[in-house]
Design a protein around this motif. Structure first.
Motif, PDB file in Angstrom:
ATOM      1  N   TYR A  28      51.156  34.063  76.710  1.00  0.00           N
ATOM      2  CA  TYR A  28      49.963  33.279  75.672  1.00  0.00           C
ATOM      3  C   TYR A  28      50.633  33.116  74.254  1.00  0.00           C
ATOM      4  O   TYR A  28      50.103  32.287  73.808  1.00  0.00           O
ATOM      5  CB  TYR A  28      48.933  34.022  75.712  1.00  0.00           C
ATOM      6  N   SER A  29      51.856  33.974  74.111  1.00  0.00           N
ATOM      7  CA  SER A  29      52.366  33.832  72.602  1.00  0.00           C
ATOM      8  C   SER A  29      52.948  32.186  72.349  1.00  0.00           C
ATOM      9  O   SER A  29      53.107  31.838  71.397  1.00  0.00           O
ATOM     10  CB  SER A  29      53.516  34.872  72.571  1.00  0.00           C
ATOM     11  N   SER A  30      53.114  31.486  73.592  1.00  0.00           N
ATOM     12  CA  SER A  30      53.799  30.159  73.424  1.00  0.00           C
ATOM     13  C   SER A  30      52.657  29.483  72.972  1.00  0.00           C
ATOM     14  O   SER A  30      53.218  28.299  72.258  1.00  0.00           O
ATOM     15  CB  SER A  30      54.309  29.644  74.990  1.00  0.00           C
ATOM     16  N   TYR A  31      51.567  29.607  72.896  1.00  0.00           N
ATOM     17  CA  TYR A  31      50.295  28.739  72.423  1.00  0.00           C
ATOM     18  C   TYR A  31      50.065  29.063  70.877  1.00  0.00           C
ATOM     19  O   TYR A  31      49.458  28.173  70.430  1.00  0.00           O
ATOM     20  CB  TYR A  31      49.150  29.017  73.287  1.00  0.00           C
ATOM     21  N   ILE A  32      50.447  30.121  70.653  1.00  0.00           N
ATOM     22  CA  ILE A  32      50.203  30.623  69.072  1.00  0.00           C
ATOM     23  C   ILE A  32      51.256  30.025  68.091  1.00  0.00           C
ATOM     24  O   ILE A  32      52.472  30.683  68.601  1.00  0.00           O
ATOM     25  CB  ILE A  32      49.874  32.178  69.099  1.00  0.00           C
ATOM     26  N   SER A  33      51.078  29.934  67.079  1.00  0.00           N
ATOM     27  CA  SER A  33      52.027  29.740  66.087  1.00  0.00           C
ATOM     28  C   SER A  33      52.790  30.839  65.708  1.00  0.00           C
ATOM     29  O   SER A  33      52.014  31.898  65.468  1.00  0.00           O
ATOM     30  CB  SER A  33      51.655  28.820  64.858  1.00  0.00           C
ATOM     31  N   HIS A  34      53.933  31.085  65.445  1.00  0.00           N
ATOM     32  CA  HIS A  34      54.909  32.219  65.444  1.00  0.00           C
ATOM     33  C   HIS A  34      54.186  32.965  64.146  1.00  0.00           C
ATOM     34  O   HIS A  34      53.967  34.281  64.153  1.00  0.00           O
ATOM     35  CB  HIS A  34      56.468  31.981  64.988  1.00  0.00           C
ATOM     36  N   LEU A  43      46.894  39.028  71.153  1.00  0.00           N
ATOM     37  CA  LEU A  43      48.301  39.413  71.149  1.00  0.00           C
ATOM     38  C   LEU A  43      48.383  40.704  70.567  1.00  0.00           C
ATOM     39  O   LEU A  43      49.500  41.670  70.558  1.00  0.00           O
ATOM     40  CB  LEU A  43      49.264  38.437  70.308  1.00  0.00           C
ATOM     41  N   ASN A  44      47.365  41.331  70.089  1.00  0.00           N
ATOM     42  CA  ASN A  44      47.542  42.594  69.299  1.00  0.00           C
ATOM     43  C   ASN A  44      46.211  43.694  69.787  1.00  0.00           C
ATOM     44  O   ASN A  44      45.578  44.131  68.979  1.00  0.00           O
ATOM     45  CB  ASN A  44      47.212  42.489  67.832  1.00  0.00           C
ATOM     46  N   THR A  45      45.980  43.858  70.996  1.00  0.00           N
ATOM     47  CA  THR A  45      45.177  44.534  71.885  1.00  0.00           C
ATOM     48  C   THR A  45      45.616  46.001  71.513  1.00  0.00           C
ATOM     49  O   THR A  45      46.691  46.317  71.976  1.00  0.00           O
ATOM     50  CB  THR A  45      44.665  44.385  73.147  1.00  0.00           C
ATOM     51  N   ARG A  46      44.737  46.925  70.893  1.00  0.00           N
ATOM     52  CA  ARG A  46      45.057  48.523  70.774  1.00  0.00           C
ATOM     53  C   ARG A  46      44.137  49.145  71.745  1.00  0.00           C
ATOM     54  O   ARG A  46      44.478  50.418  72.041  1.00  0.00           O
ATOM     55  CB  ARG A  46      44.913  48.731  69.330  1.00  0.00           C
ATOM     56  N   PHE A  47      42.975  48.671  71.692  1.00  0.00           N
ATOM     57  CA  PHE A  47      42.021  49.513  72.603  1.00  0.00           C
ATOM     58  C   PHE A  47      41.282  48.438  73.857  1.00  0.00           C
ATOM     59  O   PHE A  47      40.929  47.310  73.532  1.00  0.00           O
ATOM     60  CB  PHE A  47      40.800  50.300  71.682  1.00  0.00           C
ATOM     61  N   ILE A  48      41.065  49.307  74.782  1.00  0.00           N
ATOM     62  CA  ILE A  48      40.298  48.556  76.031  1.00  0.00           C
ATOM     63  C   ILE A  48      39.034  49.407  76.200  1.00  0.00           C
ATOM     64  O   ILE A  48      38.824  50.682  75.818  1.00  0.00           O
ATOM     65  CB  ILE A  48      41.488  48.503  77.099  1.00  0.00           C
ATOM     66  N   TYR A  49      38.220  48.681  77.105  1.00  0.00           N
ATOM     67  CA  TYR A  49      36.922  49.468  77.489  1.00  0.00           C
ATOM     68  C   TYR A  49      37.221  50.286  78.559  1.00  0.00           C
ATOM     69  O   TYR A  49      38.032  50.531  79.475  1.00  0.00           O
ATOM     70  CB  TYR A  49      35.996  48.303  78.130  1.00  0.00           C
ATOM     71  N   GLU A  50      36.273  51.435  78.356  1.00  0.00           N
ATOM     72  CA  GLU A  50      36.285  52.660  79.177  1.00  0.00           C
ATOM     73  C   GLU A  50      36.066  52.611  80.619  1.00  0.00           C
ATOM     74  O   GLU A  50      35.215  51.580  80.937  1.00  0.00           O
ATOM     75  CB  GLU A  50      35.253  53.495  78.250  1.00  0.00           C
ATOM     76  N   ASP A  51      36.663  53.272  81.223  1.00  0.00           N
ATOM     77  CA  ASP A  51      36.098  53.502  82.977  1.00  0.00           C
ATOM     78  C   ASP A  51      34.449  53.679  82.983  1.00  0.00           C
ATOM     79  O   ASP A  51      33.953  54.467  82.299  1.00  0.00           O
ATOM     80  CB  ASP A  51      36.653  54.687  83.526  1.00  0.00           C
ATOM     81  N   GLY A 100      39.972  28.420  65.278  1.00  0.00           N
ATOM     82  CA  GLY A 100      41.054  29.111  65.814  1.00  0.00           C
ATOM     83  C   GLY A 100      42.202  28.247  66.198  1.00  0.00           C
ATOM     84  O   GLY A 100      43.469  28.441  66.393  1.00  0.00           O
ATOM     85  N   MET A 101      42.053  26.781  66.395  1.00  0.00           N
ATOM     86  CA  MET A 101      43.104  25.915  66.832  1.00  0.00           C
ATOM     87  C   MET A 101      44.178  25.789  65.661  1.00  0.00           C
ATOM     88  O   MET A 101      45.212  25.528  65.954  1.00  0.00           O
ATOM     89  CB  MET A 101      42.456  24.431  67.171  1.00  0.00           C
ATOM     90  N   LEU A 102      43.733  26.048  64.499  1.00  0.00           N
ATOM     91  CA  LEU A 102      44.755  26.069  63.467  1.00  0.00           C
ATOM     92  C   LEU A 102      45.738  26.916  63.481  1.00  0.00           C
ATOM     93  O   LEU A 102      46.940  26.650  63.047  1.00  0.00           O
ATOM     94  CB  LEU A 102      43.804  26.133  62.016  1.00  0.00           C
ATOM     95  N   SER A 103      45.825  27.863  64.289  1.00  0.00           N
ATOM     96  CA  SER A 103      46.879  28.816  64.507  1.00  0.00           C
ATOM     97  C   SER A 103      47.622  28.528  65.754  1.00  0.00           C
ATOM     98  O   SER A 103      48.572  29.363  66.021  1.00  0.00           O
ATOM     99  CB  SER A 103      46.340  30.518  64.599  1.00  0.00           C
ATOM    100  N   ARG A 104      47.357  27.425  66.619  1.00  0.00           N
ATOM    101  CA  ARG A 104      47.923  27.301  67.773  1.00  0.00           C
ATOM    102  C   ARG A 104      48.815  26.079  67.784  1.00  0.00           C
ATOM    103  O   ARG A 104      48.683  25.144  66.912  1.00  0.00           O
ATOM    104  CB  ARG A 104      46.995  27.055  68.648  1.00  0.00           C
ATOM    105  N   ASN A 105      49.978  26.296  68.542  1.00  0.00           N
ATOM    106  CA  ASN A 105      50.843  25.134  68.753  1.00  0.00           C
ATOM    107  C   ASN A 105      50.175  24.263  69.639  1.00  0.00           C
ATOM    108  O   ASN A 105      50.037  23.039  69.325  1.00  0.00           O
ATOM    109  CB  ASN A 105      52.200  25.737  69.542  1.00  0.00           C
ATOM    110  N   ASN A 106      49.535  24.655  70.958  1.00  0.00           N
ATOM    111  CA  ASN A 106      48.621  23.860  71.849  1.00  0.00           C
ATOM    112  C   ASN A 106      47.604  24.740  72.286  1.00  0.00           C
ATOM    113  O   ASN A 106      47.509  25.980  72.098  1.00  0.00           O
ATOM    114  CB  ASN A 106      49.602  23.590  72.989  1.00  0.00           C
ATOM    115  N   ALA A 107      46.706  23.965  72.751  1.00  0.00           N
ATOM    116  CA  ALA A 107      45.353  24.476  73.283  1.00  0.00           C
ATOM    117  C   ALA A 107      45.598  24.988  74.721  1.00  0.00           C
ATOM    118  O   ALA A 107      46.475  24.219  75.379  1.00  0.00           O
ATOM    119  CB  ALA A 107      44.464  23.653  73.473  1.00  0.00           C
ATOM    120  N   PHE A 108      45.378  26.394  74.975  1.00  0.00           N
ATOM    121  CA  PHE A 108      45.398  26.749  76.351  1.00  0.00           C
ATOM    122  C   PHE A 108      44.320  26.500  77.157  1.00  0.00           C
ATOM    123  O   PHE A 108      43.060  26.986  76.722  1.00  0.00           O
ATOM    124  CB  PHE A 108      45.446  28.479  76.229  1.00  0.00           C
ATOM    125  N   ARG A 109      44.491  25.577  78.298  1.00  0.00           N
ATOM    126  CA  ARG A 109      43.229  25.039  78.718  1.00  0.00           C
ATOM    127  C   ARG A 109      43.467  25.177  80.259  1.00  0.00           C
ATOM    128  O   ARG A 109      42.777  24.650  81.404  1.00  0.00           O
ATOM    129  CB  ARG A 109      43.189  23.390  78.765  1.00  0.00           C
TER     130      ARG A 109
END
Length: 205
Positions: A28-34, A43-51, A100-109
């Motif tokens: 996914y990082s290839s779609y986001i401007s550096h 790209l910065n997930t720290r917490f996920i949903y519980e069991d 959000g498209m302003l931060s992308r190199n390309n749209a992930f479709r």
């Protein structure tokens, strides 16, 4: 326990979950401007949903699960950790004038990873405000895999009666509902209270 909390540190999860996360981020990082990598929620997930028991109920609905970004990554990783199900995929729906498209190199479709060209069933999962993203995602799967594919939709934590009604299934207050079995019993103005209390009546919608 009714709700599903996002409070599990990703760093403490299994190797399988972490490896899937890392592969997704590398893709996914290839779609986001550096310069926007550090501010991208996906790209910065720290917490996920519980069991939660709900994940195991959802697992039985279909073969493949398609989660929609960006809210979908913590949900999907929580689902994978709870169930061990590896048939998890991602896509992204871009609405008109998406800032959000302003931060992308390309749209992930597309769909990640590449889905199998089979007739296996699909369940599309997303937090739901209007239900529009679920419809768009279903069209994406049909255009990719053909129009005979069995597709169901699941609205997570629907914010409105319309969002609840737009899906095949819904998760509300920690419970899974098949929408068609409850549709005629819910009042448009009090549906959320009826689901929580279990007091549903035959009404005209």
């Amino acid at each position: 326990m009714r709700g599903i909390n996002k409070d599990l540190p990703l760093i403490n999860m299994s190797d399988a979950t972490l490896n899937f996360h890392n592969k997704f981020c590398a893709f996914y990082s290839s779609y986001i401007s550096h310069e926007h990598w550090n501010s991208s929620s996906s790209l910065n997930t720290r917490f996920i949903y519980e069991d939660h028991d709900i994940w195991h109920e959802i697992e039985q609905i279909s073969n493949n699960k398609l989660f929609l970004l960006s809210a979908g990554l913590p949900l999907a990783l929580g689902y994978m950790t709870a169930t061990g199900d590896s048939n998890v995929f991602f896509s992204e729906i871009h609405r008109q004038n998406d800032a959000g498209m302003l931060s992308r190199n390309n749209a992930f479709r597309d769909i990640f990873p590449t889905p199998p060209l089979t007739d296996e069933s699909w369940l599309i999962i997303d937090k739901s405000y209007t239900g529009g993203s679920l419809i768009q995602a279903a069209n994406l799967i049909r255009s990719t895999l053909g129009y005979k594919v069995n597709i169901k939709t699941l609205a997570l934590f629907p914010k409105s009666f319309g969002a609840f009604m737009s899906a095949d299934y819904a998760v509300y207050a920690g419970r899974l509902y098949e929408v068609k079995t409850h549709a005629s019993k819910l009042d448009r103005n009090h549906w959320h209270k009826q689901l929580i209390t279990g007091h549903q009546h035959e009404t005209s919608i």
